[in-house]
Design a protein around this motif. Structure first.
Motif, short mmCIF file in Angstrom:
data_model
loop_
_atom_site.label_atom_id
_atom_site.label_comp_id
_atom_site.label_asym_id
_atom_site.label_seq_id
_atom_site.Cartn_x
_atom_site.Cartn_y
_atom_site.Cartn_z
N ARG A 17 0.85 -1.19 0.00
CA ARG A 17 0.00 0.00 0.00
C ARG A 17 0.89 1.24 0.00
O ARG A 17 1.89 1.31 0.71
CB ARG A 17 -0.91 -0.01 1.22
CG ARG A 17 -1.91 1.11 1.20
CD ARG A 17 -2.96 0.94 2.30
NE ARG A 17 -4.02 1.90 2.12
CZ ARG A 17 -5.04 1.75 1.30
NH1 ARG A 17 -5.17 0.66 0.59
NH2 ARG A 17 -5.96 2.68 1.18
N ASP A 18 0.49 2.23 -0.81
CA ASP A 18 1.22 3.49 -0.91
C ASP A 18 0.17 4.60 -0.95
O ASP A 18 -0.50 4.80 -1.97
CB ASP A 18 2.08 3.50 -2.17
CG ASP A 18 2.94 4.75 -2.30
OD1 ASP A 18 2.60 5.78 -1.66
OD2 ASP A 18 3.92 4.70 -3.05
N ASP A 19 0.02 5.30 0.18
CA ASP A 19 -1.03 6.31 0.28
C ASP A 19 -0.81 7.52 -0.63
O ASP A 19 -1.71 8.35 -0.79
CB ASP A 19 -1.21 6.75 1.74
CG ASP A 19 -1.79 5.64 2.59
OD1 ASP A 19 -2.57 4.83 2.06
OD2 ASP A 19 -1.46 5.56 3.79
N ASN A 25 -6.81 1.54 -6.39
CA ASN A 25 -5.77 0.53 -6.18
C ASN A 25 -4.46 1.20 -5.76
O ASN A 25 -3.50 1.25 -6.53
CB ASN A 25 -5.59 -0.28 -7.47
CG ASN A 25 -4.74 -1.51 -7.26
OD1 ASN A 25 -4.40 -1.86 -6.15
ND2 ASN A 25 -4.38 -2.16 -8.34
N PHE A 27 -1.56 0.80 -4.56
CA PHE A 27 -0.46 -0.12 -4.27
C PHE A 27 0.63 0.07 -5.31
O PHE A 27 0.38 0.47 -6.44
CB PHE A 27 -0.94 -1.58 -4.30
CG PHE A 27 -1.86 -1.93 -3.18
CD1 PHE A 27 -1.36 -2.55 -2.03
CD2 PHE A 27 -3.21 -1.66 -3.24
CE1 PHE A 27 -2.22 -2.88 -0.98
CE2 PHE A 27 -4.07 -1.99 -2.20
CZ PHE A 27 -3.56 -2.60 -1.07
N ASN A 91 -2.68 -10.57 -1.13
CA ASN A 91 -3.14 -9.36 -0.44
C ASN A 91 -4.65 -9.37 -0.24
O ASN A 91 -5.15 -8.98 0.82
CB ASN A 91 -2.72 -8.11 -1.19
CG ASN A 91 -1.24 -7.82 -1.07
OD1 ASN A 91 -0.54 -8.42 -0.26
ND2 ASN A 91 -0.75 -6.90 -1.88
#
Length: 182
Positions: A17-19, A25, A27, A91
């Protein structure tokens, strides 16, 4: 059998996960090596035939998730669940299972599993190549104790489960009689 064996060094292709990423999506790809997962830690690694499958989803994964605090009391730093599934599947399965403690490792190509000698055909179930069910206590990348289900072979007619169960590993950690292959 595998106690004392150093885990093979492979690269796992994971999605994290990358905010900073917008949209449905959020990610990004992140490669992680065996050393990044296992170096300097005492962990449980368990591998199973497939995400979302009955035994894996009903007993093995939930058992390790619920037992995490007790495993930590026995000197375990992390618990990893591996399967020959890609990161998207692993995931989604982790999210569906509500995992907070067990971390999933995708072995999408089966390279780690193959190098462990645990890659089997499950064509009889329509799965293709998958992992035989096993678990290990791993200390700094070296197998301390090995727990392999009986009958390792291609297209096995059953899915044995018991030796690699969280309950059996806990017995071994407590010094009680447990089924392990040294």
């Amino acid at each position: 059998m595998k106690a004392g064996y150093k885990l093979p060094e492979v690269t796992f292709h994971t999605r994290v996960r990358d905010d900073s990423i917008e949209g449905p999506n959020p990610f990004r790809w992140e490669d992680k090596t065996t050393s990044e997962y296992f170096a300097g830690k005492r962990v449980i690694l368990f591998s199973l035939p497939g995400a979302f499958t009955p035994t894996c989803s009903t007993y093995q994964l939930p058992g390790f998730e619920k037992g995490c605090a007790a495993f930590r009391e026995q000197g375990i730093d992390d618990i990893y669940c591996m399967s020959v599934n890609d990161s998207f599947v692993m995931n989604k399965w982790a999210a569906d299972q509500g995992l907070e403690n067990v971390k999933v490792i995708p072995d999408g190509s089966g390279e780690f599993t193959r190098r462990m000698g645990m890659l089997v055909r499950k064509d009889n179930l329509g799965f293709g190549l998958r992992s035989w069910r096993y678990a290990a206590i791993v200390n700094d990348g070296v197998i301390e104790a090995w727990f392999e289900e009986p009958g390792l072979c291609d297209n096995h007619g059953e899915d044995p489960y018991g030796i690699s169960s969280p309950e059996n590993l806990m017995k071994w950690l407590k010094g009680e009689k447990a089924e392990a292959v040294a």
